[in-house]
Write an enzyme that holds these catalytic residues in place. Structure first.
Site, mmCIF file in Angstrom:
data_model
loop_
_atom_site.group_PDB
_atom_site.id
_atom_site.type_symbol
_atom_site.label_atom_id
_atom_site.label_comp_id
_atom_site.label_asym_id
_atom_site.label_seq_id
_atom_site.Cartn_x
_atom_site.Cartn_y
_atom_site.Cartn_z
ATOM 1 N N ARG A 48 23.496 103.962 47.985
ATOM 2 C CA ARG A 48 22.470 103.863 48.978
ATOM 3 C C ARG A 48 21.021 104.282 48.118
ATOM 4 O O ARG A 48 19.954 103.632 48.335
ATOM 5 C CB ARG A 48 22.695 104.493 50.149
ATOM 6 C CG ARG A 48 23.816 104.241 51.051
ATOM 7 C CD ARG A 48 23.846 104.964 52.297
ATOM 8 N NE ARG A 48 24.207 106.105 52.340
ATOM 9 C CZ ARG A 48 25.405 106.646 52.406
ATOM 10 N NH1 ARG A 48 26.577 105.871 52.550
ATOM 11 N NH2 ARG A 48 25.452 108.069 52.296
ATOM 12 N N LYS A 138 10.037 105.650 64.426
ATOM 13 C CA LYS A 138 10.589 104.737 65.047
ATOM 14 C C LYS A 138 11.727 104.823 65.970
ATOM 15 O O LYS A 138 12.494 105.804 65.539
ATOM 16 C CB LYS A 138 11.100 103.329 64.061
ATOM 17 C CG LYS A 138 11.829 102.283 64.806
ATOM 18 C CD LYS A 138 12.548 101.357 63.564
ATOM 19 C CE LYS A 138 13.887 101.156 64.135
ATOM 20 N NZ LYS A 138 14.557 100.196 63.176
ATOM 21 N N GLU A 179 10.334 100.445 70.121
ATOM 22 C CA GLU A 179 11.013 99.297 69.942
ATOM 23 C C GLU A 179 11.920 99.017 70.922
ATOM 24 O O GLU A 179 13.224 99.623 70.895
ATOM 25 C CB GLU A 179 11.644 99.203 68.478
ATOM 26 C CG GLU A 179 12.558 97.994 68.403
ATOM 27 C CD GLU A 179 13.123 97.980 66.820
ATOM 28 O OE1 GLU A 179 13.211 98.997 66.367
ATOM 29 O OE2 GLU A 179 13.817 96.791 66.525
ATOM 30 N N LYS A 221 7.084 97.471 68.497
ATOM 31 C CA LYS A 221 7.949 96.237 67.698
ATOM 32 C C LYS A 221 8.969 95.710 68.706
ATOM 33 O O LYS A 221 9.671 96.012 69.362
ATOM 34 C CB LYS A 221 9.051 97.361 66.670
ATOM 35 C CG LYS A 221 9.870 96.560 66.173
ATOM 36 C CD LYS A 221 10.388 97.379 64.755
ATOM 37 C CE LYS A 221 11.562 96.553 63.870
ATOM 38 N NZ LYS A 221 11.939 97.137 62.787
HETATM 39 P P1 13P Z 1 15.744 93.555 61.058
HETATM 40 O O1 13P Z 1 14.357 92.889 60.585
HETATM 41 O O2 13P Z 1 16.896 93.475 60.150
HETATM 42 O O3 13P Z 1 16.199 93.223 62.238
HETATM 43 O O4 13P Z 1 15.549 95.222 61.287
HETATM 44 C C1 13P Z 1 14.542 95.375 61.745
HETATM 45 C C2 13P Z 1 14.822 96.660 62.543
HETATM 46 O O5 13P Z 1 14.559 97.897 62.070
HETATM 47 C C3 13P Z 1 15.550 96.561 63.738
HETATM 48 O O6 13P Z 1 15.205 97.978 64.445
#
Ligand code: 13P
Length: 348
Positions: A48, A138, A179, A221
């Site tokens: 990773r 986030k 988000e 987001k």
């Molecule tokens: P994806 O663009 O792969 O959907 O990931 C964005 C993300 O951080 C979702 O929380």
């Protein structure tokens, strides 16, 4: 506005600076391990770390990428020559951020629905992350469309948690990326995605208001509003762009500096095409940009496959996707640009 709020707003605006967006490299250990296994790499902590090093040392991506979202493990890792990742990114003019939720868990009493956890001890964790160089955070809530769901209970509960998270982030001087992702799994038509997205965002912004979160110091987001992945009648690029922007206009205050999209399960090309179509629309109150994970990193991971000999080609793949996504963010993307990839492959 207090100076603290001004600092938050400056960071949020820097994250959606002209032509730039965010790279979501915050896959949890479990998710990143699954992605590594898909390309036949043994999913160790070192594997990773190596992939993230490949990503963070790719030349030129800072022209298109303003910030990178990290996972806890990655924030604590360093490059092969010992530079902590947050410092490496900051040296390149890229803002380090951190995913702080601890995942979506089953919501009690609501079969098929989830609530995102991670509020316990969050104030102390934020203080530590800030100390380690993170400047934004986030938190992802997940909303599922299905028979009789989402329920109002699920929308309210997730919105409340997003509000509590965002308020704590701003208190700590960190910009929250808020988000609420409406998943596009299912065979529903685009109308259902639209209605669900509007209801979700409505709940979220009400909670943000009630919990005294400053809209100027956050980014939303959002998911794009699309037909369910299994819907036989798939909406085209223009309709997706139009419905998505309409859902945002209904719900997102003009004080929010930017809306950044996730790529979900879209192909790289669709993710760029949709963003491009929205970026061409003039007179929007917020900046429109990206916060892509898979649509930026998928090709690079597939090219790398854990082999040192593939490193240059994998970095070229990331440069290619970052360039095209940056073009889409400026409304300058075209499908012909996808052919650059063949030239990249031929040269490697
Ligand atoms: P994806 O663009 O792969 O959907 O990931 C964005 C993300 O951080 C979702 O929380």
């Amino acid at each position: 506005m207090s100076t603290d709020r001004e600092a938050l707003e400056r960071t949020a605006r820097e994250m959606v600076a002209d032509g730039k967006g965010i790279l979501a490299a915050d896959e949890s250990n479990a998710t990143m391990s699954k992605r590594l296994e898909q390309v036949e790499v043994e999913p160790t902590e070192e594997a990773r770390r190596r992939f993230r090093e490949l990503v963070f040392t790719t030349e030129g991506v800072e022209e298109h990428i303003s910030g990178v979202i990290l996972f806890d493990e990655t924030l604590r890792q360093s490059s092969s020559d010992g530079v902590p990742f947050p410092e490496l990114l900051a040296q390149r003019g890229v803002i380090p951020g951190i995913k702080v939720d601890t995942g979506a868990k089953p919501l009690a009493g609501a079969p098929g629905e989830k609530v995102t956890e991670g509020l316990d001890g969050l104030r102390d964790r934020l203080a530590e992350y800030s100390e380690m160089g993170a400047r934004f955070c986030k938190w992802r809530a997940v909303i599922t469309i299905g028979d009789g769901i989402p329920t109002d209970y699920c929308l309210r509960t997730n919105a409340h948690a997003l509000g509590r998270y965002a308020a704590l982030c701003q208190e700590a001087g960190l910009v929250p990326i808020v988000e609420p992702e409406v998943l596009m799994d299912g065979d529903h038509a685009i109308d259902r995605s639209y209605e669900t997205t509007v209801a979700t965002l409505h709940h979220v912004f009400r909670e943000l208001f009630e919990q005294r979160v400053a809209c100027e110091g956050l980014l939303l987001k959002a998911n794009m509003v699309m037909s369910g992945y299994d819907c036989p009648d798939q909406a085209g690029v223009q309709e997706v762009a139009e419905r998505t922007l309409r859902s945002l206009r209904q719900t997102v205050p003009a004080a929010v500096p930017g809306v950044v999209f996730l790529s979900g399960g879209q192909s790289d090309q669709r993710a760029s095409g949709h963003l491009d179509a929205m970026s061409r629309v003039e007179g929007l109150p917020w900046d429109i940009s990206f916060s892509y994970g898979r649509a930026l990193l998928g090709l690079s991971l597939e090219t790398w496959r854990g082999e040192q000999s593939n490193l240059a080609a994998a970095q070229a793949a990331l440069q290619h996707r970052a360039r095209l996504t940056g073009a889409a963010r400026r409304g300058e993307y075209s499908e012909e640009m996808e052919q650059e990839r063949d030239q990249v492959a031929a040269a490697s």
